[in-house]
Design an enzyme around this catalytic site. Sequence first.
Site, short mmCIF file in Angstrom:
data_model
loop_
_atom_site.label_atom_id
_atom_site.label_comp_id
_atom_site.label_asym_id
_atom_site.label_seq_id
_atom_site.Cartn_x
_atom_site.Cartn_y
_atom_site.Cartn_z
N ASP A 21 14.61 4.17 4.61
CA ASP A 21 14.14 5.54 4.39
C ASP A 21 15.32 6.48 4.12
O ASP A 21 16.43 6.25 4.60
CB ASP A 21 13.37 5.99 5.65
CG ASP A 21 12.53 7.22 5.38
OD1 ASP A 21 12.36 7.60 4.20
OD2 ASP A 21 12.04 7.81 6.35
N HIS A 38 17.03 6.36 -5.19
CA HIS A 38 16.51 4.99 -5.18
C HIS A 38 17.52 4.02 -5.80
O HIS A 38 17.66 2.88 -5.34
CB HIS A 38 15.17 4.91 -5.92
CG HIS A 38 14.09 5.72 -5.25
ND1 HIS A 38 13.86 5.67 -3.90
CD2 HIS A 38 13.18 6.61 -5.74
CE1 HIS A 38 12.86 6.46 -3.58
NE2 HIS A 38 12.44 7.06 -4.68
N GLU A 68 0.71 3.16 0.32
CA GLU A 68 0.54 4.61 0.23
C GLU A 68 1.50 5.25 -0.80
O GLU A 68 1.30 6.38 -1.22
CB GLU A 68 0.79 5.28 1.60
CG GLU A 68 -0.29 5.01 2.64
CD GLU A 68 -0.29 3.58 3.17
OE1 GLU A 68 0.80 3.02 3.39
OE2 GLU A 68 -1.39 3.00 3.35
N LEU A 132 19.24 -17.47 3.90
CA LEU A 132 18.46 -16.30 4.28
C LEU A 132 17.19 -16.18 3.43
O LEU A 132 17.24 -16.36 2.21
CB LEU A 132 19.32 -15.03 4.07
CG LEU A 132 18.61 -13.68 4.16
CD1 LEU A 132 18.15 -13.40 5.60
CD2 LEU A 132 19.53 -12.55 3.68
N ARG A 198 8.71 6.55 13.26
CA ARG A 198 7.36 6.19 12.82
C ARG A 198 7.35 4.73 12.35
O ARG A 198 8.36 4.24 11.84
CB ARG A 198 6.97 7.02 11.58
CG ARG A 198 6.29 8.33 11.84
CD ARG A 198 5.59 8.81 10.55
NE ARG A 198 6.50 9.05 9.46
CZ ARG A 198 7.24 10.15 9.32
NH1 ARG A 198 7.20 11.10 10.24
NH2 ARG A 198 8.04 10.30 8.28
C1 FPP Z 1 12.17 5.58 1.02
O1 FPP Z 1 12.91 6.72 0.74
C2 FPP Z 1 12.40 4.57 -0.02
C3 FPP Z 1 11.45 4.04 -0.84
C4 FPP Z 1 10.02 4.38 -0.78
C5 FPP Z 1 11.81 3.10 -1.90
C6 FPP Z 1 12.72 1.99 -1.47
C7 FPP Z 1 13.27 1.33 -2.67
C8 FPP Z 1 14.54 0.94 -2.79
C9 FPP Z 1 15.55 1.11 -1.75
C10 FPP Z 1 15.00 0.33 -4.05
C11 FPP Z 1 14.48 -1.02 -4.33
C12 FPP Z 1 14.95 -2.08 -3.38
C13 FPP Z 1 14.78 -3.40 -3.57
C14 FPP Z 1 15.26 -4.36 -2.55
C15 FPP Z 1 14.17 -3.96 -4.78
P1 FPP Z 1 12.14 8.08 0.46
O2 FPP Z 1 12.00 8.23 -1.01
O3 FPP Z 1 10.85 8.12 1.21
O4 FPP Z 1 13.17 9.12 1.05
P2 FPP Z 1 12.87 10.55 1.65
O5 FPP Z 1 11.96 10.33 2.87
O6 FPP Z 1 14.22 11.06 2.03
O7 FPP Z 1 12.19 11.37 0.58
#
Ligand code: FPP
Length: 247
Positions: A21, A38, A68, A132, A198
């Site tokens: 997150d 991202h 979601e 892994l 959470r």
């Molecule tokens: C949460 O941060 C992150 C996500 C919903 C996307 C996670 C995706 C990646 C890390 C890239 C892809 C990874 C792999 C392994 C293929 P958020 O956007 O909810 O952050 P915020 O709460 O600060 O807005």
Amino acid sequence: MPLQSAIDNPGIPAHIGIIMDGNGRWARKRNQNRTQGHLEGLKTAKRIVKAASDMGIAYLTLYVFSTENWKRAAEEVGFIMGLVKRYLIEEMDFYRQNGIRIRYTGDFAGLPEDIGGEIQKALENTKAFPGLQVILALNYGGRDEIRRAVGRFIQDRREPELSGAEAPAITEGGISQYLDNPDIPDPDLIIRTAGEFRTSNFLLWEAAYSEYYISDILWPDWTEEDLRLAVLDFQKRERRFGGIIKP
Ligand code: FPP
């Protein structure tokens, strides 16, 4: 003492789950688009996969995209899906060199066709790798996983001859057999970055006795050292699984 040597090797968690997150906040702090967060998040995922592999972790579940997350802007959703695709295609040599096996959890039927195809290829191409196991939770929801498991369970109770199995018993173990990856042990440790307390629908059934570790650091800033700190913290916990420790 360097953190790695402080870690008790036999006591390393077999299965770690990570709620990655803070990508959006990382980008906002820099006046950048969320997609940049991202992109950095993907670099971190690569770093942490390598560190987990070097540390001898057996299973690592990464919460990439929840059931979601489709509520987000189409541009952001498309960008994350593109990153996943790139990750699967470009990392194949890395998986081979490090013996990393890719697994999947989530509602596969709801994935865009091209992403589903890349996942299937990665599952197939890495299935014999002994190191892994990285489980990508993509279009994943804990409730949704239980919903799908219950559907298959009921089907086998009604028509066991269809699956070739005996009608399953209504026990916790019986139900667990219908989750997405019944061979994978429950997570010992669940890490959440960016300071939120959470579960966000992550591994609801499997996390019944997981230890949680919340880190204030945003996911794009996470390093190998942060993973070691989390493992060290885990090793100080007293796990009782609902029982008591005898004096
Ligand atoms: C949460 O941060 C992150 C996500 C919903 C996307 C996670 C995706 C990646 C890390 C890239 C892809 C990874 C792999 C392994 C293929 P958020 O956007 O909810 O952050 P915020 O709460 O600060 O807005």
